[in-house]
Design a protein around this motif. Sequence first.
Motif, mmCIF file in Angstrom:
data_model
loop_
_atom_site.group_PDB
_atom_site.id
_atom_site.type_symbol
_atom_site.label_atom_id
_atom_site.label_comp_id
_atom_site.label_asym_id
_atom_site.label_seq_id
_atom_site.Cartn_x
_atom_site.Cartn_y
_atom_site.Cartn_z
ATOM 1 N N LEU A 24 0.805 -1.215 0.000
ATOM 2 C CA LEU A 24 0.000 0.000 0.000
ATOM 3 C C LEU A 24 0.840 1.267 0.000
ATOM 4 O O LEU A 24 0.334 2.350 -0.314
ATOM 5 C CB LEU A 24 -0.955 -0.014 1.194
ATOM 6 N N ASN A 25 2.125 1.155 0.337
ATOM 7 C CA ASN A 25 2.996 2.336 0.235
ATOM 8 C C ASN A 25 3.052 2.845 -1.207
ATOM 9 O O ASN A 25 3.180 4.051 -1.433
ATOM 10 C CB ASN A 25 4.412 1.990 0.700
ATOM 11 N N LYS A 30 4.165 6.342 -5.420
ATOM 12 C CA LYS A 30 4.395 6.246 -6.857
ATOM 13 C C LYS A 30 3.401 7.107 -7.630
ATOM 14 O O LYS A 30 2.311 7.410 -7.149
ATOM 15 C CB LYS A 30 4.310 4.790 -7.310
ATOM 16 N N GLN A 31 3.794 7.464 -8.840
ATOM 17 C CA GLN A 31 2.937 8.287 -9.695
ATOM 18 C C GLN A 31 2.299 7.488 -10.824
ATOM 19 O O GLN A 31 1.495 8.026 -11.589
ATOM 20 C CB GLN A 31 3.746 9.449 -10.305
ATOM 21 N N ASN A 32 2.655 6.203 -10.904
ATOM 22 C CA ASN A 32 2.067 5.360 -11.938
ATOM 23 C C ASN A 32 1.981 3.926 -11.429
ATOM 24 O O ASN A 32 2.959 3.380 -10.921
ATOM 25 C CB ASN A 32 2.907 5.408 -13.222
ATOM 26 N N LEU A 33 0.806 3.346 -11.554
ATOM 27 C CA LEU A 33 0.588 1.953 -11.169
ATOM 28 C C LEU A 33 -0.325 1.298 -12.208
ATOM 29 O O LEU A 33 -1.376 1.853 -12.547
ATOM 30 C CB LEU A 33 -0.060 1.853 -9.792
ATOM 31 N N ASP A 39 -2.306 10.356 -8.394
ATOM 32 C CA ASP A 39 -2.011 11.629 -7.747
ATOM 33 C C ASP A 39 -2.546 11.562 -6.322
ATOM 34 O O ASP A 39 -3.218 10.601 -5.931
ATOM 35 C CB ASP A 39 -2.641 12.789 -8.523
ATOM 36 N N HIS A 40 -2.247 12.616 -5.555
ATOM 37 C CA HIS A 40 -2.584 12.587 -4.125
ATOM 38 C C HIS A 40 -3.326 13.854 -3.743
ATOM 39 O O HIS A 40 -2.954 14.958 -4.145
ATOM 40 C CB HIS A 40 -1.316 12.390 -3.292
ATOM 41 N N LEU A 41 -4.397 13.658 -3.007
ATOM 42 C CA LEU A 41 -5.309 14.734 -2.656
ATOM 43 C C LEU A 41 -5.399 14.835 -1.142
ATOM 44 O O LEU A 41 -5.749 13.864 -0.467
ATOM 45 C CB LEU A 41 -6.692 14.441 -3.254
ATOM 46 N N ALA A 82 -5.886 11.090 0.072
ATOM 47 C CA ALA A 82 -6.455 10.116 -0.860
ATOM 48 C C ALA A 82 -5.473 9.886 -2.002
ATOM 49 O O ALA A 82 -4.894 10.836 -2.542
ATOM 50 C CB ALA A 82 -7.784 10.615 -1.418
ATOM 51 N N ALA A 83 -5.273 8.617 -2.356
ATOM 52 C CA ALA A 83 -4.532 8.253 -3.559
ATOM 53 C C ALA A 83 -5.562 8.139 -4.674
ATOM 54 O O ALA A 83 -6.481 7.310 -4.608
ATOM 55 C CB ALA A 83 -3.794 6.940 -3.363
ATOM 56 N N VAL A 84 -5.427 8.979 -5.686
ATOM 57 C CA VAL A 84 -6.453 9.120 -6.728
ATOM 58 C C VAL A 84 -5.955 8.577 -8.060
ATOM 59 O O VAL A 84 -4.859 8.922 -8.509
ATOM 60 C CB VAL A 84 -6.853 10.601 -6.896
ATOM 61 N N VAL A 85 -6.769 7.718 -8.675
ATOM 62 C CA VAL A 85 -6.513 7.325 -10.052
ATOM 63 C C VAL A 85 -6.975 8.488 -10.921
ATOM 64 O O VAL A 85 -8.166 8.822 -10.952
ATOM 65 C CB VAL A 85 -7.268 6.037 -10.419
ATOM 66 N N VAL A 86 -6.025 9.143 -11.583
ATOM 67 C CA VAL A 86 -6.306 10.371 -12.334
ATOM 68 C C VAL A 86 -7.276 10.085 -13.471
ATOM 69 O O VAL A 86 -7.141 9.072 -14.177
ATOM 70 C CB VAL A 86 -4.989 10.970 -12.867
#
Length: 247
Positions: A24-25, A30-33, A39-41, A82-86
Motif C-alpha cells: 500500500l505504500n 508512486k505516480q504510476n501503477l 495523484d494525491h489529494l 487520498a490516492a487518486v486514479v487520475v
Amino acid sequence: MIPTAEWIKLWNEKKTLLACPNNLNDYFEKQNLAGKTIDHLELGSVSIPSGEILVRDPLVYINKDAEPYLYKVPVGEFPVTAAVVVPDDEDSARYAAVKVQFTSNDAIRFEEALIGTEDLANFSEGEFFGFNVDAGLGCVLDAESLKAFCTFQDQFLAENKDKNLYDDYFAALFAKNYEENPTYQREGGDWLNWKIPGTDYNIPFFQSGFGDGAYPVYYGFDANDQVCCLIIQFIDIELAYRPDPEA
C-alpha cells in the motif's frame, strides 16, 4: 468489545492471511501503477480524541453501537490523504485508497483492522472482512466523534421529520466543497471534511472508489512494530487496471 481467548488464538494463527496482498505504500509514493497515473489529494485532518478508531459509511452505518478496531492509535489531529486514479478518456477520478498518517515513520507491513468479533474460523486466503458501503461514501472517525455524530444525527432527524440527512444537509456542504476544491471531484462533490456542529471534531468523508460494496481497512506497522498509519483500500489497482496479457 473484549475479544474472547479463542478469538485471539485464531487471530494469531491467521495473521499471515490478514496481511495486505498489495504494498500500500506504492499508492502514496508512486505516480504510476498498472498503467494509471496516480495523484494525491489532501483531505484535511481527522480528530482522534480517544485513540479508538472506526471506518464507516457516514450515511448508512453511523450508529452508537458501532465497535472500534482493536488497536488503539495516537490521540490528536492527523492528516488524511487520498490516492487518486487520475481521470482519463475512459473514466472519472477514482479514490483508490485513503490514508491517515499517525507518525512520521514508514510502514513496513500492513494487517487488516478488526474489531474482535469476526468469524476467523472460516477465514481463508484471498478473503477480507472490511466495512460495508451502501451510499458511495466512507469516513474515518473516533469513538468519541462517533457519539457526537450520532447526537447530531438524532437531533437533526427529530427536528426535521420530513427531511433527509444527505439531501437536506450534507448535499449543500459537498457542493460547496466542490466549488472551493474542484480537483478530482465530480460536480456535487466527492469529499468533505466536516466539523460536527458544536464540537471541534473533524470527520473526513470521501468517495468509495467504484461505489457500494465491502472494502478492507489496514493498519500500517513501522520497523518497531508500532501502528504508524491506517489505510482504506477501495481499489486493488493492479487487479482492476493491469492489462490482461491474454487479451
